[in-house]
Design an enzyme around this catalytic site. Sequence first.
Site, PDB file in Angstrom:
ATOM      1  N   ASN A 193       0.770  -1.254   0.000  1.00  0.00           N
ATOM      2  CA  ASN A 193       0.000   0.000   0.000  1.00  0.00           C
ATOM      3  C   ASN A 193       0.797   1.297   0.000  1.00  0.00           C
ATOM      4  O   ASN A 193       0.258   2.361   0.336  1.00  0.00           O
ATOM      5  CB  ASN A 193      -1.010   0.018   1.168  1.00  0.00           C
ATOM      6  CG  ASN A 193      -1.976  -1.167   1.125  1.00  0.00           C
ATOM      7  OD1 ASN A 193      -1.998  -1.970   2.031  1.00  0.00           O
ATOM      8  ND2 ASN A 193      -2.757  -1.299   0.066  1.00  0.00           N
ATOM      9  N   TYR A 195       3.520   2.191   1.875  1.00  0.00           N
ATOM     10  CA  TYR A 195       4.238   2.584   3.092  1.00  0.00           C
ATOM     11  C   TYR A 195       5.723   2.196   2.985  1.00  0.00           C
ATOM     12  O   TYR A 195       6.167   1.722   1.946  1.00  0.00           O
ATOM     13  CB  TYR A 195       3.535   1.992   4.317  1.00  0.00           C
ATOM     14  CG  TYR A 195       2.136   2.570   4.472  1.00  0.00           C
ATOM     15  CD1 TYR A 195       1.951   3.903   4.833  1.00  0.00           C
ATOM     16  CD2 TYR A 195       0.996   1.811   4.212  1.00  0.00           C
ATOM     17  CE1 TYR A 195       0.678   4.461   4.950  1.00  0.00           C
ATOM     18  CE2 TYR A 195      -0.284   2.352   4.329  1.00  0.00           C
ATOM     19  CZ  TYR A 195      -0.438   3.682   4.688  1.00  0.00           C
ATOM     20  OH  TYR A 195      -1.696   4.231   4.790  1.00  0.00           O
ATOM     21  N   GLY A 315     -12.116  -6.073  -2.739  1.00  0.00           N
ATOM     22  CA  GLY A 315     -13.410  -6.120  -3.421  1.00  0.00           C
ATOM     23  C   GLY A 315     -14.052  -7.485  -3.403  1.00  0.00           C
ATOM     24  O   GLY A 315     -14.812  -7.830  -4.309  1.00  0.00           O
ATOM     25  N   ARG A 337     -14.138  -3.174   3.630  1.00  0.00           N
ATOM     26  CA  ARG A 337     -15.412  -2.454   3.718  1.00  0.00           C
ATOM     27  C   ARG A 337     -16.584  -3.392   3.991  1.00  0.00           C
ATOM     28  O   ARG A 337     -17.522  -3.041   4.714  1.00  0.00           O
ATOM     29  CB  ARG A 337     -15.635  -1.646   2.438  1.00  0.00           C
ATOM     30  CG  ARG A 337     -14.626  -0.502   2.294  1.00  0.00           C
ATOM     31  CD  ARG A 337     -14.520  -0.039   0.868  1.00  0.00           C
ATOM     32  NE  ARG A 337     -14.030  -1.100  -0.010  1.00  0.00           N
ATOM     33  CZ  ARG A 337     -14.039  -1.060  -1.335  1.00  0.00           C
ATOM     34  NH1 ARG A 337     -14.531  -0.001  -1.944  1.00  0.00           N
ATOM     35  NH2 ARG A 337     -13.557  -2.050  -2.048  1.00  0.00           N
TER      36      ARG A 337
HETATM   37  C1  LIG Z   1     -10.679   2.871   6.564  1.00  0.00           C
HETATM   38  C2  LIG Z   1      -9.640   1.958   5.982  1.00  0.00           C
HETATM   39  C3  LIG Z   1      -8.433   1.828   6.635  1.00  0.00           C
HETATM   40  C4  LIG Z   1      -7.433   0.965   6.138  1.00  0.00           C
HETATM   41  N1  LIG Z   1      -6.268   0.800   6.843  1.00  0.00           N
HETATM   42  C5  LIG Z   1      -5.382  -0.161   6.456  1.00  0.00           C
HETATM   43  C6  LIG Z   1      -4.275  -0.515   7.290  1.00  0.00           C
HETATM   44  O1  LIG Z   1      -4.082  -0.002   8.404  1.00  0.00           O
HETATM   45  N2  LIG Z   1      -3.434  -1.471   6.818  1.00  0.00           N
HETATM   46  C7  LIG Z   1      -3.629  -2.089   5.625  1.00  0.00           C
HETATM   47  O2  LIG Z   1      -2.829  -2.959   5.250  1.00  0.00           O
HETATM   48  N3  LIG Z   1      -4.683  -1.786   4.835  1.00  0.00           N
HETATM   49  C8  LIG Z   1      -5.575  -0.865   5.241  1.00  0.00           C
HETATM   50  N4  LIG Z   1      -6.703  -0.620   4.482  1.00  0.00           N
HETATM   51  C9  LIG Z   1      -6.951  -1.393   3.255  1.00  0.00           C
HETATM   52  C10 LIG Z   1      -7.877  -2.577   3.555  1.00  0.00           C
HETATM   53  O3  LIG Z   1      -7.229  -3.533   4.369  1.00  0.00           O
HETATM   54  C11 LIG Z   1      -8.332  -3.257   2.260  1.00  0.00           C
HETATM   55  O4  LIG Z   1      -7.189  -3.621   1.537  1.00  0.00           O
HETATM   56  C12 LIG Z   1      -9.196  -2.367   1.387  1.00  0.00           C
HETATM   57  O5  LIG Z   1     -10.287  -1.830   2.121  1.00  0.00           O
HETATM   58  C13 LIG Z   1      -9.751  -3.139   0.184  1.00  0.00           C
HETATM   59  O6  LIG Z   1     -10.499  -4.251   0.637  1.00  0.00           O
HETATM   60  P1  LIG Z   1     -12.113  -4.262   0.543  1.00  0.00           P
HETATM   61  O7  LIG Z   1     -12.427  -4.117  -0.910  1.00  0.00           O
HETATM   62  O8  LIG Z   1     -12.523  -5.557   1.144  1.00  0.00           O
HETATM   63  O9  LIG Z   1     -12.584  -3.068   1.330  1.00  0.00           O
HETATM   64  C14 LIG Z   1      -7.677   0.250   4.953  1.00  0.00           C
HETATM   65  C15 LIG Z   1      -8.909   0.406   4.294  1.00  0.00           C
HETATM   66  C16 LIG Z   1      -9.886   1.224   4.797  1.00  0.00           C
HETATM   67  C17 LIG Z   1     -11.223   1.309   4.093  1.00  0.00           C
END
Ligand SMILES: Cc1cc2nc3c(=O)[nH]c(=O)nc-3n(C[C@H](O)[C@H](O)[C@H](O)COP(=O)(O)O)c2cc1C
Length: 383
Positions: A193, A195, A315, A337
């Site tokens: 991501n 970092y 997703g 989400r």
């Molecule tokens: C509010 C929020 C905070 C997030 N914080 C992190 C985090 O601390 N570490 C991380 O690896 N990914 C973080 N993510 C990414 C999520 O782990 C995930 O990869 C992303 O929401 C896509 O997955 P989804 O489609 O199931 O939502 C965050 C996502 C959201 C929405």
Amino acid sequence: MSAVAHALLNTPTPSALLSPHALGQLRLRNRLAVAPMTRVTATPEGLPTGTMARYYEGFAKGGFGLLISEGLYTDTAFAQGYLNQPGLAEDGQASAWAPITAAAQANGARIVAQLMHAGALSQGNRFRAHAVAPSAIQPKGQQMAFYYGQGAYELPRQITEEEIEDVIVGFAKSARRAVTLAGFDAIEIHGANGYLLDQFLTSTTNQRTDRWGGGVSERMRLLVAVIQRVKQAVAGRAPVGIRISQGKVNDFHAKWSGGESDAEVVFAALADAGVDYLHITEFQAWQPAFEYNSATLAELARRYAPAVPLIVNGGLHDIGRASAMLDWGVDLVAMGRGALANPDMPRLLQRGMSLREFDTAILGPIADIKQSELALRSHPNGV
Ligand SMILES: Cc1cc2nc3c(=O)[nH]c(=O)nc-3n(C[C@H](O)[C@H](O)[C@H](O)COP(=O)(O)O)c2cc1C
């Protein structure tokens, strides 16, 4: 056709998602994980709060097999990324997680500590006024307003050799605290991501000419060093995984410049470093990772690190897509989400009930944990 696309043609059922599974030495009641999500709800000193305790306990009561914590900063120098982010950089911060991990475990879940160093993307650090990065290159994009950020990212300073050693020590000591003081069941190194560790891996953000930069093997060196030292620090008491992505919070559509041959080097190096699981995340995990190549990033991870257990995210709250991932051999599916909208997702699926849609209001204007979310955890239709 990719293996995922092929599996999608078969009628999906959630039963595979709900069956017990082992992720290496971790025995889990099902194959649904909560993805790591930073919620900036800790105290300014980085201690977890009662609101956070109720938030995590709600996912465990809702039936998730595995909870991955939000990113926890690893040192009192440059690691912190956001104001009110929790840390594992001090013993007191780690001990304060003990009741949260105990409650998760008492409710049948396992819980992982995600260790994070923000590097150039740090936009709120109570220990330092400036950020460090592999190279002094200004990050793309804008700081995240829902984490109290404003305007462009600052130009970071190039991290020194001594400070790189401090980063590695920070990860190792935090991992040890996570296991000995906080009671986490496993460690996840945040290598994704955008970092710090991902900044080292990425050619555009790492232009170093010393041993930490160069080709993809050299750019992997810091990730490998962190895995090795974290594994030494936990000494077999907990599995050590790593999260990897191409996309970044400030550059969603980034791709590895070397395509599949980069993927081969990356995943083989992680397997050689002895990582206990890989957590692959992409914006849409079922899409091909590269143009002119039908394989997803998860499929490439399986191809080049065949013996390493795999968590996939991105997703996958569409249950058909999630089930298709398991059908071709992924170990766990992580929900971000989807889990926020449905902290009781496994219970809902068990009862054949439909899932709630994710409402972006949960994350605005600040991404902190809302009372409405906690209410969802005691709703009669929920847990
Ligand atoms: C509010 C929020 C905070 C997030 N914080 C992190 C985090 O601390 N570490 C991380 O690896 N990914 C973080 N993510 C990414 C999520 O782990 C995930 O990869 C992303 O929401 C896509 O997955 P989804 O489609 O199931 O939502 C965050 C996502 C959201 C929405």
